[in-house]
Scaffold this motif. Sequence first.
Motif, PDB file in Angstrom:
ATOM      1  N   LYS A 124       0.838  -1.175   0.000  1.00  0.00           N
ATOM      2  CA  LYS A 124       0.000   0.000   0.000  1.00  0.00           C
ATOM      3  C   LYS A 124       0.887   1.244   0.000  1.00  0.00           C
ATOM      4  CE  LYS A 124      -2.276   0.037   3.659  1.00  0.00           C
ATOM      5  NZ  LYS A 124      -3.229  -0.260   4.706  1.00  0.00           N
ATOM      6  N   HIS A 126       2.174   4.691   1.064  1.00  0.00           N
ATOM      7  CA  HIS A 126       2.133   5.556   2.235  1.00  0.00           C
ATOM      8  C   HIS A 126       2.544   6.970   1.837  1.00  0.00           C
ATOM      9  CE1 HIS A 126       2.669   1.535   4.112  1.00  0.00           C
ATOM     10  NE2 HIS A 126       1.929   2.028   5.072  1.00  0.00           N
ATOM     11  N   LYS A 127       1.937   7.949   2.464  1.00  0.00           N
ATOM     12  CA  LYS A 127       2.350   9.334   2.274  1.00  0.00           C
ATOM     13  C   LYS A 127       3.618   9.548   3.091  1.00  0.00           C
ATOM     14  CE  LYS A 127      -2.520  10.622   2.046  1.00  0.00           C
ATOM     15  NZ  LYS A 127      -3.610  11.337   2.747  1.00  0.00           N
ATOM     16  N   LYS A 204      -6.245   7.370   7.738  1.00  0.00           N
ATOM     17  CA  LYS A 204      -6.521   6.058   8.304  1.00  0.00           C
ATOM     18  C   LYS A 204      -5.944   5.976   9.709  1.00  0.00           C
ATOM     19  CE  LYS A 204      -7.006   3.854   3.820  1.00  0.00           C
ATOM     20  NZ  LYS A 204      -6.631   2.733   2.938  1.00  0.00           N
ATOM     21  N   THR A 245      -2.001   1.812   8.209  1.00  0.00           N
ATOM     22  CA  THR A 245      -1.861   3.264   8.154  1.00  0.00           C
ATOM     23  C   THR A 245      -1.596   3.714   6.724  1.00  0.00           C
ATOM     24  OG1 THR A 245      -0.772   5.181   9.156  1.00  0.00           O
ATOM     25  CG2 THR A 245       0.641   3.324   8.541  1.00  0.00           C
ATOM     26  N   ASP A 246      -1.820   4.990   6.468  1.00  0.00           N
ATOM     27  CA  ASP A 246      -1.563   5.533   5.131  1.00  0.00           C
ATOM     28  C   ASP A 246      -0.475   6.595   5.135  1.00  0.00           C
ATOM     29  OD1 ASP A 246      -3.099   7.315   6.580  1.00  0.00           O
ATOM     30  OD2 ASP A 246      -4.309   7.974   4.886  1.00  0.00           O
TER      31      ASP A 246
END
Length: 418
Positions: A124, A126-127, A204, A245-246
Motif C-alpha cells: 500500500k 504511504h504518504k 486512516k 496506516t496511510d
Amino acid sequence: MSRTVLFYEREDYYDFKAGKALEGIKIVSISKYARNLDLINEINVDEEIIDISVLTEYNNMQFVGEQVINQFDDFPLFICDSSKRETIEYELRFVFDEFSEVDKDTFIKSKNEGRIEKDVVIEKKHKKIIDLSDNELEQFFTDFNEALYGHPKFKDDFAEQVRAFRIFNKLKEHKVLSLFLMGDSGVGKTEVARSIFKCLNGKKKFAKINFGNYSTESSLSSLIGSARGYIGSEDGEIFMKVRETDVGVLLIDEFEKSNSTLFNYFLDVLESGKMTSSMGEEIDINGFIIVFTSNISKENFQNRISPELRSRFDYKCMFTLLGNEDKRKYIEFRVTSISKKVQAEYLIDIEENLRAFLLQEINVSMFNNMRDINKQIKRKFLKYSTTYLLSDEVEQGEEEQEISNVSWKRRFLNFFKD
C-alpha cells in the motif's frame, strides 16, 4: 511427475509475486497447510504457489516438512528463499526430486513492459515526507509548528533533520529517519508523531506500538509474528499497524521497557529500511520516520540502550517540563483549537470569553505536564458550557428555539454530555 522446489533471490521476490499476480496466481506460505492439513485437499495448483521458506524455523524441520508436503497429491509449484537453500536441500532430500532456480525471465519482462509497479501491486502506498514538493514541505513545517505546542529548539532541529534526510534518501544513503525523544510523561513526546501523521494528512489509523507490552522473551514473536503455526494471525502487531496506516510514520512508545532481542531487531530495521517478519516476508519502509519515545533520563539512556543502537538514532532529544508562562500559552493554544471547532460546528464564537474563563479558573502551577492541563481544560470547558451557554439559552426564551424545539446551544451541551 517430479517434485521440484525453485529458489528465488530475496530482492527478486516482490517482482516474482507481482508477475504471478498478473496471471491470477497467489503465493502462500506452507504454514497455512501445516496448521490445517485438511486444506490441502482444497488446493488449486493452478492458482497457488507454496513458499516453504518458513520450514527452516521449525525445530523438527525434516519431520514436519515430510509430513506436510507428502500430503499433496497434486504437484503445486514450491518455492523458497535462496538464503535457505543449503538447509532445504539437505533436510528435505527425501521430499523433492529436483532443486533449481526461479527463471527470472518469467517476471522481469512484465516489469520492464511497465505492466506492474511493485509498490502498487504488493504494498500500500504511504504518504511520506520524502515525497513532498518543496512548497508542500514548507507548508508541512508551518502546520507542524502549529500542531505541536512548545519545544521551539526541537522544531528547528527537526526541520534540519528532515531536509538532510530528504537529500541523503535520494542518494540511497539514508533509509529511515529515527528520532529518540526522552522526558517525563505528558511533555509532548508522542504528540510529535501524531502531529507528523496529521500534517501529512493521514486519514486512516495512526501506527503506534507500545513497548510496555513487549517485555517478555516471546516479545519478538508477538511483534513480527510467529512462524510455528500458533493460532492467530501470521503477522505480528507491527506489520498490521504499518499496513493499516496511510502515512510513513511509526511511533514506538516506551521503548526502554523492551529487551535486547527487540533492540537488535531495530538495529537491522534502521540500517536496511526493511521490516522482516518471521514468515520471511518484508515491508519496505524506506522514507519512513520512526519516533521512539521513552521516560528514561539521559543517564539511564546511556545504561539501558546499547551503544550500537544509540548510534543508529539520527536525533536524540530530552523534552523538558513547561514553565508556568508556557503552560498559560498552552491554554491559549488549546482555546484557539477548541473555539475553531465550536465555530465550525455550531456557528458561535466563544474564543475570547473562553480564554478569559480558563486562564482564571486554572492554576497552571498545580500541573506538571500538558496531559494534566488538557484534562483540566476539558473539565473547566464543560463547566463553562453549562454555566454560561445554558443560562444564556434560558434568557432568550422559547421563540428563538429551532423547529425541533431543541436549540443549537442545547445540542451543543448534549454533544459534550454524551
